[in-house]
Design a protein around this motif. Structure first.
Motif, short mmCIF file in Angstrom:
data_model
loop_
_atom_site.label_atom_id
_atom_site.label_comp_id
_atom_site.label_asym_id
_atom_site.label_seq_id
_atom_site.Cartn_x
_atom_site.Cartn_y
_atom_site.Cartn_z
N GLN A 42 19.45 94.89 64.48
CA GLN A 42 19.63 94.96 65.94
C GLN A 42 19.23 93.63 66.59
O GLN A 42 19.96 93.10 67.44
CB GLN A 42 18.77 96.10 66.51
N GLN A 43 18.09 93.13 66.15
CA GLN A 43 17.57 91.86 66.69
C GLN A 43 18.58 90.72 66.45
O GLN A 43 18.89 89.95 67.35
CB GLN A 43 16.24 91.54 66.00
N LYS A 44 19.08 90.66 65.23
CA LYS A 44 20.01 89.58 64.89
C LYS A 44 21.33 89.73 65.65
O LYS A 44 21.90 88.76 66.12
CB LYS A 44 20.30 89.57 63.37
N SER A 45 21.82 90.96 65.77
CA SER A 45 23.08 91.14 66.48
C SER A 45 22.92 90.71 67.94
O SER A 45 23.78 90.05 68.51
CB SER A 45 23.60 92.57 66.33
N ASN A 46 21.76 91.02 68.55
CA ASN A 46 21.49 90.58 69.93
C ASN A 46 21.45 89.06 70.03
O ASN A 46 21.99 88.47 70.96
CB ASN A 46 20.15 91.15 70.43
N THR A 47 20.78 88.44 69.05
CA THR A 47 20.64 86.97 69.07
C THR A 47 22.01 86.30 68.92
O THR A 47 22.34 85.37 69.66
CB THR A 47 19.70 86.50 67.94
N PHE A 48 22.82 86.79 67.98
CA PHE A 48 24.15 86.20 67.81
C PHE A 48 25.00 86.38 69.07
O PHE A 48 25.75 85.48 69.45
CB PHE A 48 24.87 86.80 66.59
N GLU A 49 24.87 87.54 69.72
CA GLU A 49 25.63 87.75 70.96
C GLU A 49 25.17 86.79 72.05
O GLU A 49 25.99 86.28 72.82
CB GLU A 49 25.51 89.21 71.43
N ARG A 50 23.86 86.54 72.13
CA ARG A 50 23.34 85.59 73.12
C ARG A 50 23.89 84.19 72.85
O ARG A 50 24.30 83.48 73.77
CB ARG A 50 21.81 85.57 73.11
#
Length: 204
Positions: free
Chosen positions: A36-44
């Motif tokens: 979840q954390q990584k998917s949020n970071t990549f989206e940012r």
């Protein structure tokens, strides 16, 4: 001055992406919180860059992995929808891409797991068709053969699965991984460790 600013921005982007992609083959990445954390970071990163396809691609990959590892089947469709939106954005920036086709194949496979009996006839052929596309676009992409081998391994024999064929295909995937040269330090290179695990499974 303009070119200096662009160069600083692009090196910041590359550093951020390198940090996020460094551990994509590590088993520690594959828990719900980290995914979840990584998917949020990549989206940012994707929203900040907008002209780069890779952050959208990796955000989608993380969401697909969340779908596969989720214990709650009701989460699979929303996660794969999010991943599809990110892949559509990636594809708007780079068309006819083997890596994107591989992820679209995984999305179909994830959707199938929600209700294999009813969804199999729709999503099974779609997953296979996306792999055919991925192979046509880049016959040297090792992830194509990894996913083909995985499908052969986990599909029941009466539906065309085969441990023997899986073993041969996964061995070919490892040969392709050995020869594969990613386009850049942050280009997709995940999957070799997972392929080795699949091969062990196929060899039992």
């Amino acid at each position: 001055m303009g070119s200096l600013a662009v160069s600083a921005q692009s090196s910041r982007y590359t550093e951020a992406m390198a940090k996020q992609t460094a551990d994509l083959d590590s088993s520690s990445t594959f828990n719900p919180e980290n995914l979840q954390q990584k998917s949020n970071t990549f989206e940012r990163i994707a929203e900040a860059e907008k002209t780069q396809w890779l952050p959208y691609y990796y955000a989608a990959y993380m969401q697909i992995m969340q779908a596969f590892t989720s214990k709650d089947k009701s989460q699979i469709d929303p996660l794969t929808e999010k991943a599809t939106i990110n892949l559509d954005k990636a594809e708007a920036l780079i068309s006819k891409n083997s890596e994107i086709a591989c992820l679209r194949s995984l999305i179909a496979s994830a959707k199938l797991t929600v209700d294999p009996m009813n969804r199999g006839p729709v999503y099974g052929p779609e997953a296979a068709a996306q792999l055919v596309t991925a192979k046509t676009l880049n016959p040297e992409n090792p992830r194509v053969y990894m996913l083909e081998g995985q499908a052969l391994l986990f599909t029941p024999e009466q539906w065309g699965g085969s441990k023997t064929k899986a073993k041969t295909t996964l061995e070919l995937a490892l040969t392709k991984f050995a020869a594969f040269k990613p386009e850049s330090d942050i280009s997709p290179k995940w999957g070799e460790a997972y392929t080795r695990g699949l091969l062990q499974n196929a060899s039992k």
